[in-house]
Design a protein around this motif. Structure first.
Motif, PDB file in Angstrom:
ATOM      1  N   LYS A 319       0.667  -1.590  -0.333  1.00 47.88           N
ATOM      2  CA  LYS A 319      -0.172   0.318  -0.020  1.00 47.88           C
ATOM      3  C   LYS A 319       1.030   1.175   0.011  1.00 47.88           C
ATOM      4  O   LYS A 319       0.863   2.308  -0.207  1.00 47.88           O
ATOM      5  N   ASP A 321       3.527   4.607  -0.820  1.00 51.53           N
ATOM      6  CA  ASP A 321       3.961   4.685  -1.583  1.00 51.53           C
ATOM      7  C   ASP A 321       5.918   4.569  -2.100  1.00 51.53           C
ATOM      8  O   ASP A 321       6.175   4.369  -1.279  1.00 51.53           O
ATOM      9  N   ASP A 322       5.974   4.897  -3.140  1.00 51.30           N
ATOM     10  CA  ASP A 322       7.184   4.513  -3.808  1.00 51.30           C
ATOM     11  C   ASP A 322       8.624   5.522  -2.871  1.00 51.30           C
ATOM     12  O   ASP A 322       9.269   4.649  -2.778  1.00 51.30           O
ATOM     13  N   GLN A 324       8.006   6.326   0.124  1.00 51.32           N
ATOM     14  CA  GLN A 324       8.310   5.645   1.341  1.00 51.32           C
ATOM     15  C   GLN A 324       8.908   4.444   1.538  1.00 51.32           C
ATOM     16  O   GLN A 324       9.629   3.770   2.441  1.00 51.32           O
ATOM     17  N   SER A 343      12.115   3.731 -10.094  1.00 49.03           N
ATOM     18  CA  SER A 343      10.549   3.092  -9.660  1.00 49.03           C
ATOM     19  C   SER A 343       9.923   1.733 -10.473  1.00 49.03           C
ATOM     20  O   SER A 343       9.468   0.434  -9.531  1.00 49.03           O
ATOM     21  N   THR A 347       9.185  -1.485  -8.652  1.00 45.82           N
ATOM     22  CA  THR A 347       7.142  -1.952  -9.402  1.00 45.82           C
ATOM     23  C   THR A 347       7.464  -2.876  -8.761  1.00 45.82           C
ATOM     24  O   THR A 347       6.784  -4.611  -8.850  1.00 45.82           O
ATOM     25  N   ARG A 350       8.050  -5.037  -6.030  1.00 47.86           N
ATOM     26  CA  ARG A 350       6.979  -4.994  -4.231  1.00 47.86           C
ATOM     27  C   ARG A 350       6.569  -6.487  -4.046  1.00 47.86           C
ATOM     28  O   ARG A 350       6.821  -6.414  -2.528  1.00 47.86           O
TER      29      ARG A 350
END
Ligand code: GLU
Length: 459
Positions: A319, A321-322, A324, A343, A347, A350
């Protein structure tokens, strides 16, 4: 309407562990939900055990948890003059008296009461000393404690926010100490007094404090001060059912943080330990506050279960964001992953990571020459054989390291499919048999690294 004010009042004698953190959280959530104030007070009157370093650490932990206080920190060690004023008031009212009983005499008296099957309480030895007797004791150089007089006929009733109606009898309580012989205030006294003076309206604390509450209410009543409403939450117990301690799973917040637990996971877990949320899904801190309700605080002991914490870690990773996630992964990872693909890297990995160490593991596989081929991966590579990897090298070049066309070509040229097609490729490129989607990994490692690794499989 009065502003709702809650507080966290730890003694800085150690690090915050899960139990204190939950107490802090409940108080903070309630204040936030009521648009009230959350106050921090350091109960540091025990000068031997309290350490400024623990106070610092504790505040750092609260900040990490996102539990920002709006008032404080107040230090009880700096409030001596205030306490003195109220001792004088109680003295003038005849509500307290000096007690010269030695710790040994008191211990003996307690022992005798226990032997006689009675609950120990102060026998009242010094309750009725004359002025002259008191004078004589002082002359002997004895240093008294101050005791609060409790009438045997007193009945103390209050409505606990969690446990409901409570009733205690003065005769069971006995006169209790509100100032120690060294002049420092006893917990009962400064804790209750400060809550009243600081206009705290609600106190959530562990049920180990429940029996302190009637004493605290008596003090405030004698001083004509308004008491907060108390809510005593069931303690957290470990896997073995006994109170949570290091032995059965408790950890302090520092350790949780060092071990890579995400603050969002810790918060979602703790908020549900002894409090029911209607929503089982991951909630942000503001949402946890919004849905916090006294009605949903449970009376039964809350069981600590690391499995649950892991569940929330998973939820949190999905949940947040990138940015964090990047902070959580830490410098070691960020130094390896080129900024331009950060990023994309996030992705890719994660869904496959639970701890920063796992992010580091994938960063090394993708962006360094370090490659350890696991034994299982090695047998898959060996079984696939040179032909497979020669075809793979060709497919890599014709597809320009684009995974989908690469697989299509390789499928045709090797006449393999399913595991036989995918696994040797994964094993060769990552040294592992499990991991994030290969399409992402291939694109991140790039054609040169992929070429080298495939070539290494040809023997
Ligand atoms: N200093 C006390 C403790 O850490 C505070 C208890 C309370 O919340 O009233 O246990």
């Amino acid at each position: 309407m009065n502003t709702i004010k809650t507080r966290f009042a730890p003694s800085p004698t150690g690090l915050i562990h899960l139990g204190n953190a939950r107490t802090a959280l409940f108080n903070a959530l309630y204040a936030q939900q009521a648009h009230g104030i959350f106050l921090l007070r350091l109960e540091d009157t025990d000068s031997e055990r309290s350490k400024p370093a623990f106070a610092e650490q504790l505040m750092e932990d609260l900040q990490w948890l996102g539990l920002q206080w709006q008032e404080g920190p107040f230090y009880q060690s700096e409030r001596g003059e205030i306490y003195t004023k109220y001792y004088v008031q109680l003295e003038q009212q005849g509500k307290i008296y000096p007690c010269f009983c030695s710790p040994e005499a008191l211990a003996l008296s307690r022992k005798m009461q226990r032997t006689a099957g009675k609950a120990p309480r102060y026998a009242g030895t010094c309750a009725n000393l004359s002025e002259a007797e008191i004078e004589a004791k002082f002359e002997q150089g004895l240093k008294p404690t101050l005791r609060f007089r409790v009438q045997h006929s007193d009945i103390i009733k209050f409505n606990d926010l969690v446990k409901g109606k409570q009733r205690f009898l003065g005769k069971d309580i006995g006169d209790f100490i509100i100032r120690r012989a060294d002049g420092t205030p006893a917990f009962f006294f400064c804790n209750a007094l400060d809550d009243a003076l600081m206009k705290v309206t609600h106190v959530f604390r562990g049920e180990d404090h429940l029996t302190n509450t009637p004493r605290q209410l008596l003090i405030l009543q004698a001083l004509g001060l308004t008491a907060p409403q108390y809510g005593h939450t069931a303690l957290i117990v470990g896997t073995d059912g006994s109170p949570l301690s290091k032995r059965n799973g408790s950890q302090n917040i520092q350790d949780l943080r060092k071990n890579g637990w995400l603050v969002e996971a810790v918060l979602n877990y703790l908020a549900r330990l002894g409090h029911r949320y209607t929503e089982d899904s991951f909630l942000s801190l503001p949402a946890l506050a919004e849905q916090f309700s006294i009605k949903r605080l449970g009376r039964a002991a809350a069981h600590f279960d690391e499995q649950q914490l892991r569940h929330w870690q998973h939820e949190a990773i999905a949940k947040i964001d990138d940015a964090q996630l990047a902070t959580w992964m830490g410098e070691a990872v960020l130094n390896i992953v080129p900024e331009s693909v950060r990023s994309q890297f996030i992705t890719a990995i994660r869904p496959n990571i639970s701890y920063p160490s796992e992010a580091l593991h994938w960063a090394k596989i993708l962006f360094t020459d370090e490659l350890t081929i696991e034994a299982e991966a090695q047998s898959i590579i060996t079984a696939a054989g040179n032909d497979f990897f020669n075809h793979a090298l060709n497919a890599l070049e014709t597809s320009q390291a684009d995974y989908k066309p690469l697989i299509q070509t390789l499928k045709q040229t090797t006449q393999t499919k399913g595991k036989k097609l995918f696994m040797p490729l994964r094993a060769a490129l990552t040294g592992q048999t499990h991991g994030p989607e290969m399409a992402h990994l291939l694109s991140l490692m790039g054609i040169e690294t992929a070429r080298k690794r495939l070539q290494q499989c040809i023997v």
